[in-house]
Design a protein around this motif. Structure first.
Motif, PDB file in Angstrom:
ATOM      1  N   ILE A  21       0.833  -1.205   0.000  1.00 50.17           N
ATOM      2  CA  ILE A  21       0.000   0.000   0.000  1.00 50.17           C
ATOM      3  C   ILE A  21       0.869   1.256   0.000  1.00 50.17           C
ATOM      4  O   ILE A  21       0.603   2.218  -0.725  1.00 50.17           O
ATOM      5  N   LYS A  22       1.937   1.221   0.787  1.00 47.68           N
ATOM      6  CA  LYS A  22       2.845   2.372   0.850  1.00 47.68           C
ATOM      7  C   LYS A  22       3.547   2.567  -0.499  1.00 47.68           C
ATOM      8  O   LYS A  22       3.654   3.692  -1.005  1.00 47.68           O
ATOM      9  N   SER A  25       1.239   3.979  -3.079  1.00 45.10           N
ATOM     10  CA  SER A  25       0.944   5.396  -2.830  1.00 45.10           C
ATOM     11  C   SER A  25       2.031   6.307  -3.374  1.00 45.10           C
ATOM     12  O   SER A  25       1.796   7.493  -3.621  1.00 45.10           O
ATOM     13  N   LEU A 101      -8.217  -1.466  -0.011  1.00 45.64           N
ATOM     14  CA  LEU A 101      -7.030  -0.637  -0.231  1.00 45.64           C
ATOM     15  C   LEU A 101      -6.212  -1.152  -1.407  1.00 45.64           C
ATOM     16  O   LEU A 101      -5.634  -0.370  -2.166  1.00 45.64           O
ATOM     17  N   LYS A 104      -8.150  -0.022  -4.481  1.00 49.83           N
ATOM     18  CA  LYS A 104      -8.035   1.431  -4.645  1.00 49.83           C
ATOM     19  C   LYS A 104      -6.676   1.821  -5.215  1.00 49.83           C
ATOM     20  O   LYS A 104      -6.573   2.763  -6.022  1.00 49.83           O
ATOM     21  N   ASN A 105      -5.622   1.088  -4.816  1.00 44.88           N
ATOM     22  CA  ASN A 105      -4.265   1.427  -5.232  1.00 44.88           C
ATOM     23  C   ASN A 105      -3.756   0.582  -6.405  1.00 44.88           C
ATOM     24  O   ASN A 105      -2.560   0.619  -6.715  1.00 44.88           O
TER      25      ASN A 105
END
Length: 474
Positions: A21-22, A25, A101, A104-105
Motif C-alpha cells: 500500500i505504501k 501510494s 485498499l 483502490k491502489n
C-alpha cells in the motif's frame, strides 16, 4: 514472458500489505504473492482471531460476575461454534478492508507459491499454473511458522499448534495443557480459563514471557495461578501418550522429577521459526543465519535489491515491527524522509532506546516499551523509577479491576523517560503515549504538563510520574 513490476512482495501479512500500500501510494507498480489468503498469518490465524476470541471469552467471564454490578441473569453459557463464527466474521471484515485498499491502489494480488530466481525473476505456481514476474525490487515478508518439538507423541490426535487451535469449531477443551509460556501460550491460557477450562502451562524457562521484565512476569504468574491456572516453569513436556484422552509427562528440570497430567488437548506454543521453504530457486542464494535471511541496517539482504522484513528476518516477531520495517524500506526506495523509528537516542544520552511496544492481551493486559530497570543497570545507566499501584485508581475501582501497576523509568540526571512497564486494564492502548515520549526524549516535567481525564486508567501514568519526581526532590 514475465510481467514487470517496480516491486514484488512475497507474503501478504502486515509487513507485506503495508509495503504494498505504501509503495503504490508513491506510484510504484506493485504485486503481492502469497500461498494463502490476503492478510497472512496475523489476520487469518494469529493476531486478529486470537484477540477476537479473547474479547468473546472476556465477555463470558464478566457476565459470570455481573451480580457484583447489579446485573443478574438466570443462566449464562457460551456457544464455542458461535464464538468461532464471530471470530471468522471479524477476520473477513478486516481482510475486506485490506482488499479495498489493494483495489483502490491497483495492487495485484497473486495467490500462489513464489520462488525467487536469478536476475530478480519470481516464479509463481498457483491456481492458474505457472507464471513469471520480474521486479526492480523484491521484499521477502513470508513470516514464520510454529515450531513442533521432536518428542514422542507430538503427532497424536489432539496435539495441535496455535494456528490449528484457532480453526477448531467444536469444544473439547475441558482440560488443556499448553506447551510454552510465551505470549501465545499465556493468551491462550487466558481464553480457555475464562471459558472454564482446567489449564496447565508448561514453560521450559525460569519464568513466563521469556525476555520480559521478571517482575512483570511474576505478577502475571500470580494472577494466572489465582484464577486457577497451573503454571510449571523450569519444566518441559517430554512425552505425550494416549490413554482415555492424552497424558503428558512433565519433567521438572531443577529436580528431575516427573508429573503426569491428564488432558483433552495439548497446544504447542513453544515459538515460531522463519518460513523460507521453497523461497529460493537452485539458481539463487542469499546469506542465511539460523534460518533467517541476513539483512543490513536498511533490511537489504546479501543480494542488492532484495529485502527481508518481519518475522522471517527480525528477532522481534511482532506485526507492528513488520509494518514499521515495511514503511522504512519503501520510504528508502522512494527517496522519501523516514516517518517512523525503531530506536531513539535522546539528547545528551549515549544509549539507543528501543521504542517498539510489546503488548500481551492477558487479564490484566501487559504492555512494555524501552528499557527495564535491570537492563538500564546493565548499560551503566543510573535511573529513577516512578511506580503506581492501580488498586488506587478510580476507574479500576469502578470496574473492579484493581490488580496491576504502572512503572516508568527515568534517566536520573536528565529525568528523560527511557522505559515503561504496565500491567493493568487498557495497558495496550496506553503504551503508545510512552513510546511517543521515549521517541521524542521527553522528561518527567514535560510529561507532567499533559492533563489526563478523570476517571481514567491513564491517571495512573500521571501518578507514576509524580512518584518519580518526588524521588528527585529528596
Amino acid at each position: 514472458m514475465a510481467t514487470y513490476y517496480d516491486l514484488v512482495i512475497i507474503g501478504a501479512g502486515p509487513g507485506g500489505y503495508t509495503a504494498a500500500i505504501k509503495g503504490a501510494s508513491f506510484g510504484m507498480k506493485v504485486a503481492v504473492v502469497d500461498e494463502n489468503k490476503l492478510g497472512g498469518i496475523c489476520i487469518n490465524r494469529g493476531c486478529i482471531p486470537t484477540k477476537a476470541l479473547l474479547h468473546a471469552s472476556n465477555i463470558f467471564s464478566m457476565m459470570q460476575h455481573g451480580d457484583e454490578f447489579g446485573v443478574s441473569t438466570d443462566f449464562i453459557s457460551f456457544d464455542f461454534a458461535k464464538m468461532q463464527d464471530y471470530k471468522k466474521r471479524s477476520v473477513r471484515r478486516y481482510r475486506g478492508e485490506i482488499q479495498k485498499l489493494f483495489d483502490k491502489n491497483n495492487i495485484t494480488f497473486i495467490k500462489g507459491k513464489a520462488t525467487i530466481r536469478r536476475e530478480k525473476t519470481i516464479e509463481v505456481v498457483g491456481e492458474n499454473g505457472k507464471e513469471y514476474l520480474r521486479a526492480k525490487n523484491i521484499i521477502i515478508a513470508t513470516g514464520a511458522k510454529p515450531i513442533m518439538p521432536n518428542i514422542p507423541g507430538i503427532n497424536l490426535p489432539g496435539v495441535i499448534n496455535s494456528d490449528r487451535l484457532l480453526a477448531v469449531p467444536t469444544w473439547n477443551y475441558d482440560r488443556i495443557v499448553i506447551m510454552g509460556g510465551g505470549v501465545i501460550g499465556v493468551e491462550f491460557a487466558t481464553i480457555f480459563q475464562a471459558l472454564c477450562s482446567k489449564v496447565t502451562i508448561v514453560e521450559k524457562g525460569p519464568h513466563l514471557l521469556g525476555p520480559m521484565d521478571e517482575e512483570v512476569s511474576e505478577a502475571l504468574k500470580e494472577q494466572l495461578v489465582k484464577k486457577g491456572i497451573t503454571v510449571y516453569c523450569n519444566a518441559m513436556v517430554e512425552e505425550i501418550q494416549r490413554e482415555e484422552g492424552l497424558v503428558c509427562t512433565v519433567r521438572h528440570l531443577l529436580t528431575d522429577e516427573t508429573t503426569q497430567i491428564k488432558t483433552n488437548q495439548v497446544v504447542v506454543a513453544v515459538g515460531r521459526t522463519p518460513y523460507t521453504e521453497g523461497l529460493l530457486g537452485e539458481d539463487m542464494s542469499l546469506q542465511m543465519e539460523h534460518g533467517r535471511p541476513v539483512v543490513n541496517a536498511d533490511f537489504e539482504t546479501s543480494e542488492p535489491g532484495i529485502y527481508a522484513i518481519g518475522d522471517v528476518s527480525a528477532k522481534t516477531q511482532l506485526a507492528h515491527v513488520a509494518m514499521a520495517q515495511a514503511t522504512y524500506v519503501i520510504e528508502n526506495l522512494a527517496g522519501k524522509p523516514h516517518t517512523i523509528r525503531l530506536e531513539a537516542v535522546p539528547n545528551g544520552m549515549f544509549v539507543s532506546l528501543p521504542i517498539v511496544p510489546s503488548c500481551i492481551y492477558t487479564e490484566p493486559e501487559i504492555a512494555t516499551v524501552g528499557l527495564t530497570e535491570a537492563k538500564a543497570g546493565e548499560l551503566g545507566m543510573k535511573v529513577r523509577c516512578g511506580v503506581y499501584d492501580m488498586g488506587e485508581n478510580g476507574k479500576s475501582i469502578i470496574a473492579r479491576e484493581e490488580h496491576g501497576f504502572i512503572r516508568l523509568i527515568f534517566e536520573a540526571y536528565s529525568n528523560t523517560i527511557v522505559g515503561a512497564q504496565m500491567m493493568c486494564p487498557r495497558a495496550t492502548d496506553m503504551i503508545g503515549e510512552m513510546a511517543t515520549a521515549i521517541a521524542n526524549g521527553l522528561t518527567a516535567e514535560q510529561l507532567s504538563l499533559a492533563m489526563r481525564a478523570h476517571p481514567t486508567y491513564s491517571e495512573g501514568i500521571a501518578a507514576a510520574i509524580e512518584d518519580a519526581m518526588r524521588q528527585n526532590e529528596k
